[in-house]
Design a protein around this motif. Structure first.
Motif, PDB file in Angstrom:
ATOM      1  N   GLU A   1     -19.555   0.165 -23.978  1.00  0.00           N
ATOM      2  CA  GLU A   1     -20.727   0.712 -23.203  1.00  0.00           C
ATOM      3  C   GLU A   1     -21.237   1.295 -24.091  1.00  0.00           C
ATOM      4  OE1 GLU A   1     -18.243   2.315 -19.728  1.00  0.00           O
ATOM      5  OE2 GLU A   1     -20.111   2.192 -18.940  1.00  0.00           O
ATOM      6  N   MET A   2     -22.722   0.868 -24.366  1.00  0.00           N
ATOM      7  CA  MET A   2     -23.601   1.580 -25.311  1.00  0.00           C
ATOM      8  C   MET A   2     -24.677   1.935 -24.824  1.00  0.00           C
ATOM      9  SD  MET A   2     -23.447  -1.897 -27.988  1.00  0.00           S
ATOM     10  CE  MET A   2     -24.038  -3.012 -26.515  1.00  0.00           C
ATOM     11  N   ALA A   3     -25.038   3.371 -25.149  1.00  0.00           N
ATOM     12  CA  ALA A   3     -25.901   4.123 -24.612  1.00  0.00           C
ATOM     13  C   ALA A   3     -26.890   4.444 -25.856  1.00  0.00           C
ATOM     14  CB  ALA A   3     -25.598   5.406 -23.808  1.00  0.00           C
ATOM     15  N   SER A   4     -28.248   5.072 -25.448  1.00  0.00           N
ATOM     16  CA  SER A   4     -29.131   5.750 -26.625  1.00  0.00           C
ATOM     17  C   SER A   4     -29.149   4.656 -27.536  1.00  0.00           C
ATOM     18  CB  SER A   4     -28.557   7.064 -27.066  1.00  0.00           C
ATOM     19  OG  SER A   4     -28.517   7.890 -26.067  1.00  0.00           O
ATOM     20  N   LEU A   5     -29.456   3.394 -27.241  1.00  0.00           N
ATOM     21  CA  LEU A   5     -29.435   2.305 -28.353  1.00  0.00           C
ATOM     22  C   LEU A   5     -30.592   2.434 -29.318  1.00  0.00           C
ATOM     23  CD1 LEU A   5     -28.098  -0.495 -26.170  1.00  0.00           C
ATOM     24  CD2 LEU A   5     -27.195   0.119 -28.326  1.00  0.00           C
ATOM     25  N   LYS A   6     -30.337   2.552 -30.461  1.00  0.00           N
ATOM     26  CA  LYS A   6     -31.354   2.356 -31.572  1.00  0.00           C
ATOM     27  C   LYS A   6     -31.660   1.089 -32.393  1.00  0.00           C
ATOM     28  CE  LYS A   6     -29.207   6.840 -32.852  1.00  0.00           C
ATOM     29  NZ  LYS A   6     -28.585   7.359 -33.971  1.00  0.00           N
ATOM     30  N   SER A   7     -32.553   0.888 -32.970  1.00  0.00           N
ATOM     31  CA  SER A   7     -32.903  -0.689 -33.406  1.00  0.00           C
ATOM     32  C   SER A   7     -31.951  -0.931 -34.672  1.00  0.00           C
ATOM     33  CB  SER A   7     -34.253  -0.697 -34.083  1.00  0.00           C
ATOM     34  OG  SER A   7     -34.167   0.459 -35.126  1.00  0.00           O
ATOM     35  N   ASP A   8     -31.001   0.147 -35.164  1.00  0.00           N
ATOM     36  CA  ASP A   8     -30.054   0.096 -36.123  1.00  0.00           C
ATOM     37  C   ASP A   8     -28.662  -0.659 -35.325  1.00  0.00           C
ATOM     38  OD1 ASP A   8     -30.659   2.836 -38.264  1.00  0.00           O
ATOM     39  OD2 ASP A   8     -31.704   0.959 -38.143  1.00  0.00           O
ATOM     40  N   ASP A   9     -28.676  -0.533 -34.226  1.00  0.00           N
ATOM     41  CA  ASP A   9     -27.585  -1.267 -33.470  1.00  0.00           C
ATOM     42  C   ASP A   9     -27.560  -2.531 -33.346  1.00  0.00           C
ATOM     43  OD1 ASP A   9     -27.663   1.798 -31.299  1.00  0.00           O
ATOM     44  OD2 ASP A   9     -26.202   1.355 -33.047  1.00  0.00           O
ATOM     45  N   THR A  10     -28.875  -3.265 -33.603  1.00  0.00           N
ATOM     46  CA  THR A  10     -28.955  -4.773 -33.509  1.00  0.00           C
ATOM     47  C   THR A  10     -28.103  -5.312 -34.235  1.00  0.00           C
ATOM     48  OG1 THR A  10     -31.386  -4.604 -33.007  1.00  0.00           O
ATOM     49  CG2 THR A  10     -30.637  -6.560 -33.857  1.00  0.00           C
ATOM     50  N   ALA A  11     -27.187  -6.414 -33.660  1.00  0.00           N
ATOM     51  CA  ALA A  11     -26.271  -6.821 -34.432  1.00  0.00           C
ATOM     52  C   ALA A  11     -25.439  -8.002 -33.555  1.00  0.00           C
ATOM     53  CB  ALA A  11     -24.935  -5.917 -35.102  1.00  0.00           C
ATOM     54  N   ILE A  12     -24.892  -9.037 -34.186  1.00  0.00           N
ATOM     55  CA  ILE A  12     -23.707  -9.610 -33.433  1.00  0.00           C
ATOM     56  C   ILE A  12     -22.462  -8.699 -33.275  1.00  0.00           C
ATOM     57  CG2 ILE A  12     -22.378 -11.646 -33.339  1.00  0.00           C
ATOM     58  CD1 ILE A  12     -24.607 -13.240 -35.061  1.00  0.00           C
ATOM     59  N   TYR A  13     -22.044  -8.822 -32.021  1.00  0.00           N
ATOM     60  CA  TYR A  13     -20.931  -7.807 -31.619  1.00  0.00           C
ATOM     61  C   TYR A  13     -19.807  -8.667 -31.530  1.00  0.00           C
ATOM     62  CZ  TYR A  13     -23.707  -3.426 -31.624  1.00  0.00           C
ATOM     63  OH  TYR A  13     -24.266  -2.518 -32.042  1.00  0.00           O
ATOM     64  N   TYR A  14     -18.486  -8.446 -32.429  1.00  0.00           N
ATOM     65  CA  TYR A  14     -17.545  -9.262 -32.247  1.00  0.00           C
ATOM     66  C   TYR A  14     -16.413  -8.549 -31.552  1.00  0.00           C
ATOM     67  CZ  TYR A  14     -19.774 -12.437 -35.468  1.00  0.00           C
ATOM     68  OH  TYR A  14     -20.569 -13.161 -36.167  1.00  0.00           O
ATOM     69  N   CYS A  15     -15.539  -9.131 -30.862  1.00  0.00           N
ATOM     70  CA  CYS A  15     -14.379  -8.621 -30.115  1.00  0.00           C
ATOM     71  C   CYS A  15     -13.191  -8.915 -31.092  1.00  0.00           C
ATOM     72  CB  CYS A  15     -14.150  -9.104 -28.821  1.00  0.00           C
ATOM     73  SG  CYS A  15     -12.757  -8.410 -28.090  1.00  0.00           S
ATOM     74  N   ASN A  16     -12.162  -8.061 -31.415  1.00  0.00           N
ATOM     75  CA  ASN A  16     -11.129  -8.103 -32.290  1.00  0.00           C
ATOM     76  C   ASN A  16      -9.809  -7.698 -31.510  1.00  0.00           C
ATOM     77  OD1 ASN A  16      -9.085  -6.561 -34.474  1.00  0.00           O
ATOM     78  ND2 ASN A  16      -9.879  -8.656 -34.945  1.00  0.00           N
ATOM     79  N   ALA A  17      -8.712  -8.619 -31.616  1.00  0.00           N
ATOM     80  CA  ALA A  17      -7.335  -8.065 -31.249  1.00  0.00           C
ATOM     81  C   ALA A  17      -6.362  -8.429 -32.239  1.00  0.00           C
ATOM     82  CB  ALA A  17      -6.836  -9.085 -30.068  1.00  0.00           C
ATOM     83  N   GLN A  18      -5.664  -7.232 -32.703  1.00  0.00           N
ATOM     84  CA  GLN A  18      -4.671  -7.304 -33.685  1.00  0.00           C
ATOM     85  C   GLN A  18      -3.259  -6.578 -33.314  1.00  0.00           C
ATOM     86  OE1 GLN A  18      -5.129  -4.590 -37.137  1.00  0.00           O
ATOM     87  NE2 GLN A  18      -4.795  -6.220 -38.441  1.00  0.00           N
ATOM     88  N   HIS A  19      -2.398  -7.394 -33.537  1.00  0.00           N
ATOM     89  CA  HIS A  19      -1.066  -6.945 -32.830  1.00  0.00           C
ATOM     90  C   HIS A  19      -0.698  -5.797 -33.537  1.00  0.00           C
ATOM     91  CE1 HIS A  19       3.234  -7.320 -32.170  1.00  0.00           C
ATOM     92  NE2 HIS A  19       3.115  -8.285 -31.397  1.00  0.00           N
ATOM     93  N   ILE A  20      -0.027  -5.073 -32.778  1.00  0.00           N
ATOM     94  CA  ILE A  20       0.405  -3.516 -33.443  1.00  0.00           C
ATOM     95  C   ILE A  20       1.209  -3.625 -34.211  1.00  0.00           C
ATOM     96  CG2 ILE A  20      -0.321  -2.477 -31.054  1.00  0.00           C
ATOM     97  CD1 ILE A  20       2.462  -2.552 -30.152  1.00  0.00           C
ATOM     98  N   VAL A  21       2.220  -4.424 -34.415  1.00  0.00           N
ATOM     99  CA  VAL A  21       3.146  -4.573 -35.624  1.00  0.00           C
ATOM    100  C   VAL A  21       3.055  -5.827 -36.461  1.00  0.00           C
ATOM    101  CG1 VAL A  21       5.792  -4.720 -35.880  1.00  0.00           C
ATOM    102  CG2 VAL A  21       4.920  -3.800 -33.689  1.00  0.00           C
TER     103      VAL A  21
END
Length: 118
Positions: free
Chosen positions: A81-101
């Motif tokens: 959840e993104m609030a108070s968005l600024k122009s600097d927040d413009t980007a491609i947003y990627y989801c990542n999953a990394q195994h804990i071990v």
């Protein structure tokens, strides 16, 4: 193999809010650290926020206090959840999953564009 699909990106006015989601399939969701990264042209991909299976959260300094990451292990989903968005927040947003071990078990979604209009 974990598949990640992001959704919810779009165009928003400066100062506005937006929520992006990531749905995971395959693998055991509860053994993965989940993160949101972002990238703009010519720059390296950077961490935005990360959440461990037990809910420990890390934010980058640039979004602290404005963005909120959460996860729903039952729905195999992570949210930003993104609030108070600024122009600097413009980007491609990627989801990542990394195994804990097994850190080499590291997966990425295809990305979702977030554009903040000033």
């Amino acid at each position: 193999q974990v598949q990640l699909v992001e959704s919810g990106g779009g165009l928003v006015q400066s100062g506005g809010s937006l929520k992006v989601s990531c749905a995971a399939s395959g693998g055991t969701f509860s053994v993965y650290n989940m993160g949101w990264y972002r990238q703009t042209p010519g720059k390296q991909r950077e961490l935005v926020a990360r959440i461990t299976p037990d809910g420990t959260i890390t934010y980058s300094d640039s979004v602290k206090g404005r963005f909120t990451i959460s996860r729903d292990n039952a729905k195999k989903s992570v949210y930003l959840e993104m609030a108070s968005l600024k122009s600097d927040d413009t980007a491609i947003y990627y989801c990542n999953a990394q195994h804990i071990v097994i850190l080499t078990l590291d997966y990425w979604g295809q990305g979702t564009q977030v554009t903040v209009a000033s």
